[in-house]
Motif scaffolding. Structure first.
Motif, mmCIF file in Angstrom:
data_model
loop_
_atom_site.group_PDB
_atom_site.id
_atom_site.type_symbol
_atom_site.label_atom_id
_atom_site.label_comp_id
_atom_site.label_asym_id
_atom_site.label_seq_id
_atom_site.Cartn_x
_atom_site.Cartn_y
_atom_site.Cartn_z
ATOM 1 N N TYR A 1 -28.203 34.524 -46.222
ATOM 2 C CA TYR A 1 -28.048 35.280 -44.973
ATOM 3 C C TYR A 1 -29.204 36.256 -44.789
ATOM 4 O O TYR A 1 -29.783 36.354 -43.703
ATOM 5 C CB TYR A 1 -26.712 36.033 -44.994
ATOM 6 N N ARG A 2 -29.551 37.001 -45.835
ATOM 7 C CA ARG A 2 -30.619 38.005 -45.731
ATOM 8 C C ARG A 2 -31.945 37.363 -45.315
ATOM 9 O O ARG A 2 -32.674 37.903 -44.472
ATOM 10 C CB ARG A 2 -30.784 38.731 -47.069
ATOM 11 N N LYS A 3 -32.249 36.211 -45.877
ATOM 12 C CA LYS A 3 -33.524 35.559 -45.591
ATOM 13 C C LYS A 3 -33.554 34.898 -44.215
ATOM 14 O O LYS A 3 -34.586 34.885 -43.548
ATOM 15 C CB LYS A 3 -33.829 34.512 -46.661
ATOM 16 N N ALA A 4 -32.417 34.331 -43.785
ATOM 17 C CA ALA A 4 -32.413 33.536 -42.553
ATOM 18 C C ALA A 4 -32.039 34.328 -41.309
ATOM 19 O O ALA A 4 -32.454 33.965 -40.195
ATOM 20 C CB ALA A 4 -31.451 32.354 -42.714
ATOM 21 N N SER A 5 -31.279 35.395 -41.452
ATOM 22 C CA SER A 5 -30.746 36.082 -40.273
ATOM 23 C C SER A 5 -31.819 36.821 -39.479
ATOM 24 O O SER A 5 -31.789 36.815 -38.238
ATOM 25 C CB SER A 5 -29.642 37.065 -40.684
ATOM 26 N N VAL A 6 -32.756 37.457 -40.153
ATOM 27 C CA VAL A 6 -33.737 38.292 -39.447
ATOM 28 C C VAL A 6 -34.650 37.474 -38.542
ATOM 29 O O VAL A 6 -34.789 37.785 -37.349
ATOM 30 C CB VAL A 6 -34.546 39.142 -40.442
ATOM 31 N N PRO A 7 -35.313 36.398 -39.038
ATOM 32 C CA PRO A 7 -36.167 35.629 -38.127
ATOM 33 C C PRO A 7 -35.407 34.984 -36.975
ATOM 34 O O PRO A 7 -35.923 34.895 -35.859
ATOM 35 C CB PRO A 7 -36.817 34.577 -39.035
ATOM 36 N N LEU A 8 -34.174 34.558 -37.229
ATOM 37 C CA LEU A 8 -33.380 33.940 -36.169
ATOM 38 C C LEU A 8 -33.019 34.969 -35.106
ATOM 39 O O LEU A 8 -33.124 34.711 -33.897
ATOM 40 C CB LEU A 8 -32.117 33.329 -36.775
ATOM 41 N N ALA A 9 -32.602 36.158 -35.543
ATOM 42 C CA ALA A 9 -32.262 37.233 -34.607
ATOM 43 C C ALA A 9 -33.493 37.700 -33.842
ATOM 44 O O ALA A 9 -33.428 37.962 -32.633
ATOM 45 C CB ALA A 9 -31.637 38.397 -35.368
ATOM 46 N N ALA A 10 -34.622 37.812 -34.524
ATOM 47 C CA ALA A 10 -35.849 38.278 -33.872
ATOM 48 C C ALA A 10 -36.309 37.309 -32.785
ATOM 49 O O ALA A 10 -36.791 37.732 -31.723
ATOM 50 C CB ALA A 10 -36.950 38.462 -34.915
ATOM 51 N N GLN A 11 -36.148 36.017 -33.028
ATOM 52 C CA GLN A 11 -36.543 35.021 -32.032
ATOM 53 C C GLN A 11 -35.737 35.185 -30.744
ATOM 54 O O GLN A 11 -36.293 35.164 -29.633
ATOM 55 C CB GLN A 11 -36.354 33.621 -32.602
ATOM 56 N N ALA A 12 -34.427 35.341 -30.865
ATOM 57 C CA ALA A 12 -33.582 35.530 -29.686
ATOM 58 C C ALA A 12 -33.918 36.840 -28.989
ATOM 59 O O ALA A 12 -33.981 36.908 -27.751
ATOM 60 C CB ALA A 12 -32.110 35.502 -30.082
ATOM 61 N N ALA A 13 -34.162 37.897 -29.764
ATOM 62 C CA ALA A 13 -34.463 39.208 -29.188
ATOM 63 C C ALA A 13 -35.786 39.194 -28.420
ATOM 64 O O ALA A 13 -35.891 39.785 -27.334
ATOM 65 C CB ALA A 13 -34.501 40.259 -30.289
ATOM 66 N N ARG A 14 -36.801 38.540 -28.969
ATOM 67 C CA ARG A 14 -38.093 38.473 -28.272
ATOM 68 C C ARG A 14 -37.954 37.782 -26.916
ATOM 69 O O ARG A 14 -38.557 38.197 -25.929
ATOM 70 C CB ARG A 14 -39.121 37.734 -29.137
ATOM 71 N N GLU A 15 -37.148 36.724 -26.884
ATOM 72 C CA GLU A 15 -36.936 36.008 -25.623
ATOM 73 C C GLU A 15 -36.249 36.907 -24.598
ATOM 74 O O GLU A 15 -36.623 36.937 -23.419
ATOM 75 C CB GLU A 15 -36.099 34.752 -25.858
ATOM 76 N N ALA A 16 -35.241 37.662 -25.044
ATOM 77 C CA ALA A 16 -34.519 38.545 -24.127
ATOM 78 C C ALA A 16 -35.425 39.656 -23.603
ATOM 79 O O ALA A 16 -35.403 39.981 -22.407
ATOM 80 C CB ALA A 16 -33.305 39.142 -24.836
ATOM 81 N N ILE A 17 -36.227 40.248 -24.474
ATOM 82 C CA ILE A 17 -37.128 41.335 -24.059
ATOM 83 C C ILE A 17 -38.191 40.817 -23.104
ATOM 84 O O ILE A 17 -38.515 41.464 -22.090
ATOM 85 C CB ILE A 17 -37.776 41.989 -25.297
ATOM 86 N N ALA A 18 -38.739 39.640 -23.394
ATOM 87 C CA ALA A 18 -39.760 39.054 -22.516
ATOM 88 C C ALA A 18 -39.182 38.750 -21.141
ATOM 89 O O ALA A 18 -39.829 39.003 -20.115
ATOM 90 C CB ALA A 18 -40.326 37.786 -23.151
ATOM 91 N N GLU A 19 -37.972 38.221 -21.109
ATOM 92 C CA GLU A 19 -37.340 37.908 -19.829
ATOM 93 C C GLU A 19 -37.043 39.178 -19.045
ATOM 94 O O GLU A 19 -37.105 39.181 -17.808
ATOM 95 C CB GLU A 19 -36.055 37.123 -20.069
ATOM 96 N N ALA A 20 -36.722 40.250 -19.749
ATOM 97 C CA ALA A 20 -36.460 41.533 -19.089
ATOM 98 C C ALA A 20 -37.740 42.229 -18.624
ATOM 99 O O ALA A 20 -37.665 43.245 -17.920
ATOM 100 C CB ALA A 20 -35.698 42.447 -20.042
#
Length: 386
Positions: free
Chosen positions: A94-113
């Protein structure tokens, strides 16, 4: 003259989603389950029934071990005494996989905003499938280039309804100060808790949960964006005498999940009253963003409110193609809904979002999809529920 209430209306102005690279076909998962409990004919009969009826075709996982042949997967070994990963091993995944996956979704949301990351004032992180310190919120600040003074609010271990709960909390933050920009990030790695099923009930989680992340930016509706969801009235309700219907405990070999098959029936005992409270006597809206906690839950909502197939198609499509992603799922549903509304050229439509979690808890939130926010706010609000 602009309606003075308009500046205090919160809206989702950007949505992002992400999935891990490993795809799981439903029949492949079943074969792995079959290999791990082949000596228990009763469990296997139940497994066939659940896997046929749960409404899932495809899911995704962060764990490459699930790509191994049936019987060779460490999480679902094909022999008694097989050593499955410990909880600490799963938490490291979880520690290794959660951060890059969350960051990818967050970057998309921020860019769209269309916002600079430094303008985000609040970061709300949501997850119930793993924990570590320094937490997901801390690492995302660095990954995304957020302000070091950002207000960080983690929501941990609150189940499937926590994504909609976070949106409701973010709504209140923006309404208190229109200059606030709240980033909500949900990430769930449900598959790392798969383990050989010891009972029929334990098969529910293995049959429809998957991995994924979603994010959204919530800001003032007066920000000038198009294709937004303005957020209206919402509330949460705890259903009495139902605390044993959904259990999620930390075990020695992952988190142990129990989901009662009676949950869809329980929804029918209270949900109508809660939706009526939300709608304040108005006609039901055309848009329904229902968290697909399972096929039976979507069926229950559709039957209860006499919705046509198109109104629950967003929920069913997400369940079919991604499974139940726990807290992250509701933003997958809203994103698919918004994309369809854009494709259809819809200018405005009202809706309601529903999500359910341990407690039993129900989260309800009304919203309005708006294509062009330049229209006077008061005129748009007069046209609701049509």
């Amino acid at each position: 003259m602009k309606d003075p209430n308009y500046a205090n209306t919160a809206a989702i102005i950007g949505i992002g989603t992400s999935i891990p690279p490993y795809r799981l076909e439903q029949n492949e998962v079943f074969h792995r389950i079959e290999a791990s409990c082949k000596k228990d004919s009763d469990v296997m009969r139940w497994a066939r029934r659940i896997f046929r009826q749960c409404g899932v075709d495809t899911r995704y996982t962060c764990e490459p071990d699930f790509q191994e042949e049936a019987g060779s997967c460490r999480y679902l070994p094909d022999h008694d005494g097989g050593i499955v990963p410990t909880t600490s091993e799963r938490m490291e995944v979880y520690r290794k996989a959660s951060v890059p996956l969350a960051a990818q979704a967050a970057r998309e949301a921020i860019a769209e905003a269309k916002l600079d990351p430094s303008s985000i004032t609040h970061l709300m992180t949501v997850s119930c499938t793993g924990q570590f310190l320094p937490g997901l919120d801390t690492l995302l600040v660095k990954e995304l280039g957020l302000s070091l003074r950002i207000n960080r609010i983690p929501l941990i271990f609150q189940g499937c309804s926590a994504g909609l709960k976070a949106i409701q909390l973010a709504k209140g933050i923006v309404e208190s100060c229109p200059s606030h920009n709240v980033l909500v990030v949900c990430v769930e790695l449900c598959t790392i808790h798969f383990q050989p099923p010891a009972s029929r009930e334990a098969l529910f989680g293995a049959s429809f949960f998957g991995d994924g992340a979603s994010a959204c930016v919530i800001s003032s509706a007066a920000s000038g964006h198009e294709h937004i969801f303005e957020l209206g009235k919402g509330h949460s309700v705890l259903i009495p005498e139902s605390e044993d219907e959904m259990l999620w405990k930390v075990g020695d070999h992952g988190f142990d999940l129990y989901l009662s098959p009676a949950i869809p029936k329980l929804l029918k005992t209270f949900l109508r009253e809660e939706v009526e409270l939300l709608s304040e006597g108005r006609a039901l809206p055309p848009l329904w963003a229902v968290h697909p906690g399972g096929r039976g839950i979507v069926d229950a909502v559709q039957e209860m409110f006499q919705l046509d197939d198109s109104q629950v198609a967003y929920s069913r499509n997400i369940l079919k193609n991604f499974g139940n992603l726990s807290s992250a799922t509701i933003l997958f549903v809203l994103k698919e809904m918004r994309n369809n509304l854009i494709e259809r050229g819809t200018e405005q439509a009202d809706g309601v979002s529903l999500a359910f979690g341990p407690g039993l808890t129900a989260e309800l939130l009304s919203f309005t999809y708006v294509h062009n926010v330049k229209k006077p706010y008061s005129a748009r609000r007069d046209a609701t529920y049509v």
